[in-house]
Design a protein around this motif. Structure first.
Motif, PDB file in Angstrom:
ATOM      1  N   PRO A   1       0.824  -1.223   0.000  1.00  0.00           N
ATOM      2  CA  PRO A   1       0.000   0.000   0.000  1.00  0.00           C
ATOM      3  C   PRO A   1       0.851   1.263   0.000  1.00  0.00           C
ATOM      4  O   PRO A   1       0.573   2.213  -0.736  1.00  0.00           O
ATOM      5  CB  PRO A   1      -0.795  -0.110   1.307  1.00  0.00           C
ATOM      6  CG  PRO A   1      -0.743  -1.534   1.692  1.00  0.00           C
ATOM      7  CD  PRO A   1       0.526  -2.086   1.159  1.00  0.00           C
ATOM      8  N   LEU A   2       1.895   1.243   0.826  1.00  0.00           N
ATOM      9  CA  LEU A   2       2.762   2.418   0.914  1.00  0.00           C
ATOM     10  C   LEU A   2       3.422   2.712  -0.437  1.00  0.00           C
ATOM     11  O   LEU A   2       3.502   3.856  -0.879  1.00  0.00           O
ATOM     12  CB  LEU A   2       3.821   2.164   1.981  1.00  0.00           C
ATOM     13  CG  LEU A   2       4.583   3.382   2.501  1.00  0.00           C
ATOM     14  CD1 LEU A   2       3.626   4.398   3.088  1.00  0.00           C
ATOM     15  CD2 LEU A   2       5.616   2.965   3.533  1.00  0.00           C
ATOM     16  N   PHE A   3       3.879   1.654  -1.094  1.00  0.00           N
ATOM     17  CA  PHE A   3       4.547   1.834  -2.383  1.00  0.00           C
ATOM     18  C   PHE A   3       3.576   2.369  -3.437  1.00  0.00           C
ATOM     19  O   PHE A   3       3.973   3.117  -4.328  1.00  0.00           O
ATOM     20  CB  PHE A   3       5.167   0.501  -2.856  1.00  0.00           C
ATOM     21  CG  PHE A   3       6.539   0.250  -2.280  1.00  0.00           C
ATOM     22  CD1 PHE A   3       6.873   0.723  -1.025  1.00  0.00           C
ATOM     23  CD2 PHE A   3       7.493  -0.447  -2.997  1.00  0.00           C
ATOM     24  CE1 PHE A   3       8.130   0.500  -0.491  1.00  0.00           C
ATOM     25  CE2 PHE A   3       8.757  -0.672  -2.472  1.00  0.00           C
ATOM     26  CZ  PHE A   3       9.077  -0.207  -1.213  1.00  0.00           C
ATOM     27  N   ILE A   4       2.308   1.968  -3.324  1.00  0.00           N
ATOM     28  CA  ILE A   4       1.323   2.479  -4.283  1.00  0.00           C
ATOM     29  C   ILE A   4       1.102   3.972  -4.049  1.00  0.00           C
ATOM     30  O   ILE A   4       1.039   4.762  -4.980  1.00  0.00           O
ATOM     31  CB  ILE A   4      -0.006   1.702  -4.154  1.00  0.00           C
ATOM     32  CG1 ILE A   4       0.199   0.264  -4.646  1.00  0.00           C
ATOM     33  CG2 ILE A   4      -1.115   2.376  -4.964  1.00  0.00           C
ATOM     34  CD1 ILE A   4      -1.019  -0.619  -4.483  1.00  0.00           C
ATOM     35  N   VAL A   5       1.052   4.347  -2.741  1.00  0.00           N
ATOM     36  CA  VAL A   5       0.907   5.772  -2.433  1.00  0.00           C
ATOM     37  C   VAL A   5       2.099   6.557  -2.980  1.00  0.00           C
ATOM     38  O   VAL A   5       1.962   7.624  -3.551  1.00  0.00           O
ATOM     39  CB  VAL A   5       0.783   5.972  -0.908  1.00  0.00           C
ATOM     40  CG1 VAL A   5       0.851   7.459  -0.553  1.00  0.00           C
ATOM     41  CG2 VAL A   5      -0.508   5.355  -0.406  1.00  0.00           C
ATOM     42  N   TRP A   6       3.302   5.992  -2.806  1.00  0.00           N
ATOM     43  CA  TRP A   6       4.508   6.712  -3.234  1.00  0.00           C
ATOM     44  C   TRP A   6       4.683   6.722  -4.751  1.00  0.00           C
ATOM     45  O   TRP A   6       5.015   7.723  -5.348  1.00  0.00           O
ATOM     46  CB  TRP A   6       5.751   6.052  -2.621  1.00  0.00           C
ATOM     47  CG  TRP A   6       5.902   6.288  -1.152  1.00  0.00           C
ATOM     48  CD1 TRP A   6       5.177   7.157  -0.378  1.00  0.00           C
ATOM     49  CD2 TRP A   6       6.827   5.639  -0.290  1.00  0.00           C
ATOM     50  NE1 TRP A   6       5.616   7.089   0.922  1.00  0.00           N
ATOM     51  CE2 TRP A   6       6.620   6.169   1.015  1.00  0.00           C
ATOM     52  CE3 TRP A   6       7.807   4.663  -0.454  1.00  0.00           C
ATOM     53  CZ2 TRP A   6       7.363   5.756   2.106  1.00  0.00           C
ATOM     54  CZ3 TRP A   6       8.554   4.259   0.633  1.00  0.00           C
ATOM     55  CH2 TRP A   6       8.326   4.790   1.908  1.00  0.00           C
ATOM     56  N   PHE A   7       4.525   5.537  -5.338  1.00  0.00           N
ATOM     57  CA  PHE A   7       4.953   5.372  -6.732  1.00  0.00           C
ATOM     58  C   PHE A   7       3.802   5.240  -7.717  1.00  0.00           C
ATOM     59  O   PHE A   7       4.036   5.029  -8.899  1.00  0.00           O
ATOM     60  CB  PHE A   7       5.856   4.139  -6.874  1.00  0.00           C
ATOM     61  CG  PHE A   7       7.054   4.159  -5.964  1.00  0.00           C
ATOM     62  CD1 PHE A   7       7.969   5.195  -6.036  1.00  0.00           C
ATOM     63  CD2 PHE A   7       7.254   3.141  -5.045  1.00  0.00           C
ATOM     64  CE1 PHE A   7       9.083   5.210  -5.207  1.00  0.00           C
ATOM     65  CE2 PHE A   7       8.365   3.156  -4.212  1.00  0.00           C
ATOM     66  CZ  PHE A   7       9.282   4.179  -4.288  1.00  0.00           C
ATOM     67  N   GLY A   8       2.569   5.316  -7.238  1.00  0.00           N
ATOM     68  CA  GLY A   8       1.439   5.165  -8.143  1.00  0.00           C
ATOM     69  C   GLY A   8       1.168   3.708  -8.478  1.00  0.00           C
ATOM     70  O   GLY A   8       1.556   2.809  -7.721  1.00  0.00           O
ATOM     71  N   ILE A   9       0.511   3.490  -9.613  1.00  0.00           N
ATOM     72  CA  ILE A   9       0.142   2.112  -9.950  1.00  0.00           C
ATOM     73  C   ILE A   9       0.765   1.678 -11.262  1.00  0.00           C
ATOM     74  O   ILE A   9       0.335   0.712 -11.880  1.00  0.00           O
ATOM     75  CB  ILE A   9      -1.396   1.955 -10.028  1.00  0.00           C
ATOM     76  CG1 ILE A   9      -1.987   3.041 -10.924  1.00  0.00           C
ATOM     77  CG2 ILE A   9      -2.025   2.006  -8.644  1.00  0.00           C
ATOM     78  CD1 ILE A   9      -3.462   2.867 -11.164  1.00  0.00           C
TER      79      ILE A   9
END
Lengths: 260, 278
Positions: free
Chosen positions: A115-123
């Protein structure tokens, strides 16, 4: 000994027999209608789908996408792991600085960071590659670090007594001595990267093996799901075989390999 | 035959110092500047004093054997001379070019034999030098072998070649043949002597084998409890001539070794030092 007992004896030690029997049972179950197709596709159906997907390029194209993700993630993760292990392994200050952070990182399950990586880096591609990279750092780091610290001090002392500089000691003694450990770490990293790939590709993928599986789930195409599972297994086997091949070349000096 | 020996007084440091002083200036072989010089050398690990107030000089080309029981400080002394331990501002002179052969050959298993010998050689003809050195020790045919495929004797010969290829002024041998069988050990003695005659490094060899010491040395230094307790210079030529002086010498050395510590079981010395030899 009669031909019959000889056959029975050789069948009794054949390791391929039970998987084959399982496939036969599955096939029979599907044909007789005991196993519905939406639960599990028949092995013959899976093979046919595999053939069709390969022929149409659907499988190979998506496999290529997944493969590139693994390569990119591993390249970043393994390089980072090696650099950190060298820093921590070769200097006391480096150990003090790096090792606690790595031990903290170890306690966090990589996939929980999704989840954190999606917040940071998008999808897009970035979080997928970042997850694979992040997960593959630790096995390389831990094994190489351990390998460096486990170098036989008598060998180091021998090299020192011949007047080798610190840099020469690292190059001639420490790095080759830690290579077997690095390869073990690499093997772990490869299998971890495939594992993370599966989850990472569930993030809004429009291509790749994970995309294929997700799509197949929506249409209840168990045959495609099974084909993708097979490809994952083959990926794992290929990765292992790759490291084995590297090992047998790089570690040719080891007695187990020398004596063969 | 010219055997120098001091009666070894055990607990008197003054006499001990005189004993040490006695060797170097008076010794006939010492003509040039010594390559090794230790004055009042002391080494401690924590509260544990391993070597105390030791004086030792070794002349260029001299073959010195350091004899002593386990724990007598032999290896500590050798490590100091090898530059492996810090000397912490003490009066220690060692030559710049040294090489060590340890009890275990310490070859790098991931380098072929010739690369082990050439290890750290900066010159361009390293391969050729390594080949020549390996031929000298009779291993010209094992250049490309992996170290883990060598026998113990072969590995030690490679270690000797690796040490000598550097043309050291000081060659240090730390019980190099202790792990070899008796026959191989005798062959290695011959080899070491012939290499020493050809290259003429100063040699300091550590051993606990009295017979080995007598067979090889110009001078035997007896170490016990971190002090030199006796020295013997042997001028008889090596080989048959030396055999005639060996018996009394051997007895004296064993007595000195045995007399140093009281309350020692009588059989121990024999077990340690008088191992059966062919």
């Amino acid at each position: 000994m009669s031909p019959f007992t000889r056959l029975a004896r050789s069948l009794g030690t054949a390791r391929w027999l039970s998987p084959l029997l399982l496939l036969a049972v599955l096939e029979a179950g599907s044909r007789s209608g005991l196993i519905p197709e939406r639960t599990l596709a028949a092995p013959s159906q899976v093979l046919a789908t595999l053939w069709a997907m390969t022929a149409s390029g659907e499988l190979t194209d998506n496999l290529a996408v997944s493969f590139l993700r693994i390569i990119a993630g591993l390249a970043i993760g393994v390089t980072t792991g090696i650099v950190l292990a060298l820093v921590a392994g070769l200097s006391r200050q480096g150990e003090v600085a790096v090792d606690p952070l790595m031990q903290i990182k170890r306690t966090i399950p990589t996939l929980a960071l999704t989840p954190l990586f999606i917040v940071w880096f998008g999808i897009g591609e970035t979080p997928k590659i970042a997850l694979i990279a992040f997960a593959s750092i630790f096995p390389v780091y831990l094994n190489l670090y351990g390998g460096i610290r486990g170098i036989d001090v008598r060998l180091l002392e021998g090299a020192r007594s011949l007047g080798l500089s610190r840099a020469a000691q690292v190059w001639h003694v420490i790095l080759p001595g830690a290579l077997p450990a690095l390869l073990v770490g690499l093997r772990y990293s490869l299998s971890v990267s495939v594992l993370v790939l599966v989850v990472a590709e569930q993030i809004n993928a429009t291509a790749g093996l994970g995309y294929l599986i997700n799509n197949a789930r929506d249409f209840m195409r168990t045959d495609i799901i099974l084909v993708c599972l097979m490809v994952y297994a083959v990926l794992g086997l290929a990765a292992d075989g790759l490291v084995r091949a590297v090992e047998s070349r790089a570690l040719v000096w080891r007695p187990s390999i020398v004596s063969q | 035959m010219n055997l120098l020996r001091e009666p070894a007084p055990r607990k008197d440091p003054a006499v001990d110092a005189r004993l040490n002083h006695f060797t170097s200036p008076a010794a006939p072989a010492v003509t040039s500047e010594p390559v090794v010089s230790l004055r009042d050398f002391t080494r401690r690990f924590g509260d544990n004093t391993i070597i105390s107030g030791l004086n030792l000089q070794i002349a260029a080309g001299e073959f010195v054997i350091l004899l002593g029981r386990s724990g007598s400080g032999k290896t500590t002394l050798l490590r100091t001379l090898a530059g492996l331990d810090p000397v912490e501002g003490q009066d220690v002179t060692i030559p710049g070019s040294r090489a060590v052969v340890f009890q275990d050959a310490r070859l790098l298993p991931w380098k072929k034999v010739w690369r082990n010998v050439a290890l750290g050689l900066k010159r361009g003809n390293a391969r050729q030098l390594a080949e020549e050195a390996l031929q000298e020790v009779g291993l010209g045919h094992r250049l490309e072998a992996w170290p883990l495929t060598l026998s113990g004797g072969e590995a030690q010969r490679v270690a000797l070649a690796r040490a000598l290829v550097r043309e050291p002024q000081l060659l240090l041998l730390d019980e190099p043949f202790a792990a070899l069988d008796a026959l191989t050990r005798l062959r290695m003695h011959e080899l070491v002597l012939s290499l020493w005659r050809r290259h003429r490094p100063a040699v300091l060899m550590v051993t606990h084998d009295v017979d080995e010491a007598i067979a090889l040395a110009d001078r035997i230094v007896l170490l016990d409890g971190g002090k030199i307790v006796a020295q013997e210079r042997i001028t008889a030529a090596r080989g048959p001539e030396r055999a005639t002086v060996a018996a009394p010498l051997r007895k004296r050395l064993l007595d000195a070794l045995g007399g140093v510590v009281e309350e020692r079981p009588a059989g121990e010395i024999v077990a340690l030092h008088a191992g059966a030899r062919p």
